[in-house]
Motif scaffolding. Structure first.
Motif, PDB file in Angstrom:
ATOM      1  N   TYR A 140      45.446  -9.338  20.135  1.00 35.78           N
ATOM      2  CA  TYR A 140      45.694 -10.201  21.296  1.00 35.78           C
ATOM      3  C   TYR A 140      45.575  -9.443  22.613  1.00 35.78           C
ATOM      4  O   TYR A 140      45.138 -10.010  23.619  1.00 35.78           O
ATOM      5  N   GLN A 141      45.925  -8.187  22.614  1.00 38.13           N
ATOM      6  CA  GLN A 141      45.736  -7.393  23.828  1.00 38.13           C
ATOM      7  C   GLN A 141      44.247  -7.359  24.182  1.00 38.13           C
ATOM      8  O   GLN A 141      43.867  -7.535  25.338  1.00 38.13           O
ATOM      9  N   ARG A 142      43.406  -7.167  23.188  1.00 36.70           N
ATOM     10  CA  ARG A 142      41.957  -7.136  23.415  1.00 36.70           C
ATOM     11  C   ARG A 142      41.423  -8.524  23.777  1.00 36.70           C
ATOM     12  O   ARG A 142      40.611  -8.660  24.689  1.00 36.70           O
ATOM     13  N   LEU A 143      41.870  -9.523  23.044  1.00 38.09           N
ATOM     14  CA  LEU A 143      41.378 -10.878  23.269  1.00 38.09           C
ATOM     15  C   LEU A 143      41.724 -11.357  24.672  1.00 38.09           C
ATOM     16  O   LEU A 143      40.893 -11.961  25.361  1.00 38.09           O
ATOM     17  N   LEU A 144      42.922 -11.076  25.100  1.00 40.78           N
ATOM     18  CA  LEU A 144      43.359 -11.535  26.423  1.00 40.78           C
ATOM     19  C   LEU A 144      42.745 -10.752  27.571  1.00 40.78           C
ATOM     20  O   LEU A 144      42.905 -11.133  28.728  1.00 40.78           O
ATOM     21  N   SER A 145      42.024  -9.707  27.269  1.00 39.82           N
ATOM     22  CA  SER A 145      41.305  -8.989  28.317  1.00 39.82           C
ATOM     23  C   SER A 145      39.976  -9.687  28.643  1.00 39.82           C
ATOM     24  O   SER A 145      39.314  -9.333  29.619  1.00 39.82           O
ATOM     25  N   ILE A 146      39.615 -10.682  27.850  1.00 40.65           N
ATOM     26  CA  ILE A 146      38.378 -11.436  28.060  1.00 40.65           C
ATOM     27  C   ILE A 146      38.708 -12.628  28.962  1.00 40.65           C
ATOM     28  O   ILE A 146      39.432 -13.543  28.560  1.00 40.65           O
ATOM     29  N   GLU A 147      38.175 -12.604  30.147  1.00 39.55           N
ATOM     30  CA  GLU A 147      38.511 -13.608  31.165  1.00 39.55           C
ATOM     31  C   GLU A 147      38.268 -15.038  30.688  1.00 39.55           C
ATOM     32  O   GLU A 147      39.060 -15.937  30.973  1.00 39.55           O
ATOM     33  N   LYS A 182      47.184 -19.588  28.416  1.00 30.49           N
ATOM     34  CA  LYS A 182      48.028 -19.704  29.603  1.00 30.49           C
ATOM     35  C   LYS A 182      49.331 -20.432  29.232  1.00 30.49           C
ATOM     36  O   LYS A 182      49.327 -21.488  28.624  1.00 30.49           O
ATOM     37  N   GLY A 183      50.432 -19.813  29.600  1.00 29.21           N
ATOM     38  CA  GLY A 183      51.732 -20.419  29.353  1.00 29.21           C
ATOM     39  C   GLY A 183      52.311 -20.166  27.967  1.00 29.21           C
ATOM     40  O   GLY A 183      53.413 -20.590  27.672  1.00 29.21           O
ATOM     41  N   LEU A 184      51.579 -19.478  27.109  1.00 25.30           N
ATOM     42  CA  LEU A 184      52.075 -19.195  25.763  1.00 25.30           C
ATOM     43  C   LEU A 184      53.038 -18.012  25.797  1.00 25.30           C
ATOM     44  O   LEU A 184      52.728 -16.973  26.369  1.00 25.30           O
ATOM     45  N   ASP A 185      54.180 -18.153  25.191  1.00 26.90           N
ATOM     46  CA  ASP A 185      55.148 -17.070  25.065  1.00 26.90           C
ATOM     47  C   ASP A 185      54.794 -16.266  23.812  1.00 26.90           C
ATOM     48  O   ASP A 185      55.124 -16.651  22.692  1.00 26.90           O
ATOM     49  N   PHE A 186      54.091 -15.162  24.024  1.00 25.46           N
ATOM     50  CA  PHE A 186      53.610 -14.375  22.889  1.00 25.46           C
ATOM     51  C   PHE A 186      54.725 -13.788  22.048  1.00 25.46           C
ATOM     52  O   PHE A 186      54.575 -13.631  20.843  1.00 25.46           O
ATOM     53  N   GLU A 187      55.835 -13.453  22.660  1.00 26.61           N
ATOM     54  CA  GLU A 187      56.933 -12.880  21.884  1.00 26.61           C
ATOM     55  C   GLU A 187      57.495 -13.900  20.894  1.00 26.61           C
ATOM     56  O   GLU A 187      58.000 -13.520  19.844  1.00 26.61           O
ATOM     57  N   LYS A 188      57.384 -15.169  21.191  1.00 28.60           N
ATOM     58  CA  LYS A 188      57.796 -16.210  20.247  1.00 28.60           C
ATOM     59  C   LYS A 188      56.678 -16.537  19.267  1.00 28.60           C
ATOM     60  O   LYS A 188      56.937 -16.913  18.128  1.00 28.60           O
ATOM     61  N   HIS A 189      55.434 -16.415  19.725  1.00 27.48           N
ATOM     62  CA  HIS A 189      54.278 -16.808  18.913  1.00 27.48           C
ATOM     63  C   HIS A 189      53.859 -15.731  17.899  1.00 27.48           C
ATOM     64  O   HIS A 189      53.438 -16.062  16.793  1.00 27.48           O
ATOM     65  N   ILE A 190      53.983 -14.494  18.270  1.00 28.20           N
ATOM     66  CA  ILE A 190      53.518 -13.404  17.396  1.00 28.20           C
ATOM     67  C   ILE A 190      54.173 -13.427  16.015  1.00 28.20           C
ATOM     68  O   ILE A 190      53.477 -13.261  15.012  1.00 28.20           O
ATOM     69  N   PRO A 191      55.480 -13.659  15.885  1.00 24.99           N
ATOM     70  CA  PRO A 191      56.044 -13.711  14.526  1.00 24.99           C
ATOM     71  C   PRO A 191      55.385 -14.783  13.637  1.00 24.99           C
ATOM     72  O   PRO A 191      55.201 -14.562  12.443  1.00 24.99           O
ATOM     73  N   LEU A 225      44.703 -27.209  22.400  1.00 24.22           N
ATOM     74  CA  LEU A 225      44.252 -26.122  23.272  1.00 24.22           C
ATOM     75  C   LEU A 225      42.847 -26.379  23.834  1.00 24.22           C
ATOM     76  O   LEU A 225      42.017 -26.997  23.169  1.00 24.22           O
ATOM     77  N   PRO A 226      42.576 -25.868  25.027  1.00 32.74           N
ATOM     78  CA  PRO A 226      41.259 -26.048  25.644  1.00 32.74           C
ATOM     79  C   PRO A 226      40.226 -25.055  25.099  1.00 32.74           C
ATOM     80  O   PRO A 226      39.725 -24.188  25.806  1.00 32.74           O
ATOM     81  N   ILE A 227      39.919 -25.198  23.844  1.00 28.65           N
ATOM     82  CA  ILE A 227      39.010 -24.274  23.161  1.00 28.65           C
ATOM     83  C   ILE A 227      37.603 -24.872  23.136  1.00 28.65           C
ATOM     84  O   ILE A 227      37.422 -26.042  22.830  1.00 28.65           O
TER      85      ILE A 227
END
Length: 117
Positions: free
Chosen positions: A18-25, A32-41, A68-70
């Motif tokens: 996710y660190q790598r993925l989120l570096s892609i603009e 946007k707005g996702l709480d990763f600390e809740k989502h990662i588990p 999601l806007p995918i």
């Protein structure tokens, strides 16, 4: 390089991915707005189910992403980043399985997504 053996290995993989993925603009608006600390588990639980046969994961992963806007091509980006991340951290049977399952997941998501959108 070691193979994926534990839930902590999977968490390491997911956090780096996710660190790598989120570096892609282009990908950032999806999260946007996702709480990763809740989502990662939840993501770690999914991949622990897939790779370590951990019981108890019953969520429909596809349905969880419908809002999601995918765009369809984002699935290919997801797979490329996931594969590169696995290869940078792990080697072995489970690492290969992770890439194989991610490929199937990407194909399935992309196919279903194109039918819905």
């Amino acid at each position: 390089m070691n193979d994926i053996h534990s839930k902590s290995d999977i968490e390491r993989l997911i956090r780096e991915f996710y660190q790598r993925l989120l570096s892609i603009e282009d990908i950032q608006p999806v999260f946007k707005g996702l709480d990763f600390e809740k989502h990662i588990p939840a993501i770690v639980h999914f991949w622990s189910f897939v790779l370590l046969d951990e019981p108890g994961y019953k969520t429909n992963v596809f349905e969880k992403h419908l809002h999601l806007p995918i765009r369809s091509e984002m699935f290919d980006t997801w797979l490329a980043v996931f594969t590169t991340t696995v290869d940078s951290l792990f080697a072995g049977e489970k690492a290969e399985m992770a890439k194989q399952r991610a490929t199937v997941l990407t194909y399935t998501f992309k196919s279903k997504w194109q039918k819905l959108k």
